[in-house]
Motif scaffolding. Structure first.
Motif, short mmCIF file in Angstrom:
data_model
loop_
_atom_site.label_atom_id
_atom_site.label_comp_id
_atom_site.label_asym_id
_atom_site.label_seq_id
_atom_site.Cartn_x
_atom_site.Cartn_y
_atom_site.Cartn_z
N LEU B 20 0.84 -1.21 0.00
CA LEU B 20 0.00 0.00 0.00
C LEU B 20 0.86 1.25 0.00
CD1 LEU B 20 -2.72 1.47 0.17
CD2 LEU B 20 -2.63 1.18 2.65
N ARG B 21 1.92 1.24 0.80
CA ARG B 21 2.81 2.41 0.86
C ARG B 21 3.44 2.68 -0.52
NH1 ARG B 21 6.32 1.00 5.55
NH2 ARG B 21 4.43 -0.03 6.29
N HIS B 22 3.86 1.61 -1.21
CA HIS B 22 4.40 1.76 -2.56
C HIS B 22 3.35 2.31 -3.52
CE1 HIS B 22 8.18 -0.32 -1.77
NE2 HIS B 22 8.52 -0.02 -3.01
N ALA B 23 2.14 1.77 -3.39
CA ALA B 23 1.05 2.19 -4.28
C ALA B 23 0.73 3.67 -4.08
CB ALA B 23 -0.19 1.33 -4.04
N ILE B 24 0.76 4.12 -2.83
CA ILE B 24 0.52 5.54 -2.55
C ILE B 24 1.61 6.40 -3.21
CG2 ILE B 24 0.54 7.29 -0.71
CD1 ILE B 24 -0.93 5.26 1.08
N GLY B 25 2.85 5.94 -3.13
CA GLY B 25 3.96 6.64 -3.78
C GLY B 25 3.77 6.76 -5.28
N LEU B 26 3.35 5.66 -5.91
CA LEU B 26 3.10 5.66 -7.35
C LEU B 26 1.92 6.58 -7.69
CD1 LEU B 26 3.41 1.94 -8.54
CD2 LEU B 26 4.84 3.87 -9.22
#
Lengths: 146, 149
Positions: B20-26
């Motif tokens: 989720l943290r990666h997805a938020i970054g993207l």
């Protein structure tokens, strides 16, 4: 997020898609691209015995791989993305999953879905499967949606 | 280019939160909308929970899933990213690989590499492995960070 992105190329359609997305991501994150082609020497040895002088076959495969890399590097440059090309001998699975990611400190691999031929996929599972299972960095699997 | 709609399957695991943290970054970078999904595994419940307990157990799990989704949606909102929570019942693998991407016109699925249980953590979670094999959507598999739950 991503600074060093690896795209393995094998001339397949899905690898082309991975390259396109890899260039776009690298441009967005100001990342460096690493374009990799692997001349699969164990396979050449397996199939190439008795086909003639071994060195010619190696040269052929190597030339084709280098052309692929040069074209991809040019494509990246057109989008303002800096790309390093890497040509290796060996088993594509371990070169893509382990060797190059460790040497180049790769943080993301962009790989096309099942780039290899159907027979090998049937027998031992695709390079992509292996890389997803074994690589230590993030991996994006790219496929044709149509 | 290229990630308008990103699907993030959530469970209670550390790896799902990492994804989720990666997805938020993207999403911040690409101005994407996130679709957070939790699938209550009704097939598995049916296997273990025959009889009167079935309805209660399903309702319990749905309540837990709702809380999880609401909690993670807060995280998405406070990052200034557009999001939608999806609560489904059924087979998680098929829902994540096929049904949800088709229904929401998803461009990318972001998921953690390992599953929730210890055995799956050795290599790759069975849900992730299934999705990589069977979906027609691009998948970003986030590597473990070596931290335990």
């Amino acid at each position: 997020m991503y600074k060093r992105i690896l795209v393995p190329l094998d001339g397949s359609h899905n690898a082309e898609l991975a390259l396109k997305d890899g260039i776009a991501l690298a441009s967005k994150f100001s990342a460096k691209l690493f374009l990799l082609a692997v001349a699969d020497t164990p396979r050449i040895v397996a199939y190439g015995v008795g086909l003639g002088p071994k060195s010619n076959l190696f040269d052929d495969v190597t030339d084709r791989a280098q052309n692929l890399l040069d074209a991809a590097q040019k494509q990246a440059a057109q989008s303002g993305v800096d790309a390093k090309t890497i040509l290796r001998d060996g088993n594509p699975k371990s070169v893509i999953a382990h060797d190059v990611p460790e040497e180049e400190k790769i943080d993301l691999i962009m790989i096309g879905k099942s780039g290899r031929d159907a027979l090998e996929r049937f027998l031992v599972g695709s390079t992509t499967d292996y890389v997803v299972r074994h690589a230590k960095c993030d991996i994006q699997i790219i496929r044709d949606r149509d | 280019m290229m990630y308008d709609k990103i699907l993030v399957p959530l469970d209670q695991s550390h790896n799902a939160d990492l994804a989720l943290r990666h997805a938020i970054g993207l999403a911040k970078k690409f101005d994407s909308k996130l679709y957070l999904i939790n699938v209550v595994d009704t097939e598995r419940i049916a296997m273990y929970g025959t009889g009167m307990g079935y309805v209660d157990l399903t309702q319990d799990l749905r309540k837990q899933a709702k809380e999880l989704l609401a909690n993670r949606m807060e995280e998405v909102k406070s990052a200034g990213v557009a999001g939608e929570a999806i609560l489904e019942s059924g087979n998680p693998k098929a829902t994540i690989a096929k049904t949800a991407p088709a229904r929401y016109d998803i461009d990318l699925i972001v998921m953690g590499k390992s599953g929730t249980d210890a055995l799956e953590r050795i290599f790759i979670g069975s849900t992730t492995a299934y999705v990589v094999r069977h979906t027609d959507t691009n998948v970003l598999v986030i590597a473990d960070d070596g931290e335990d739950e």
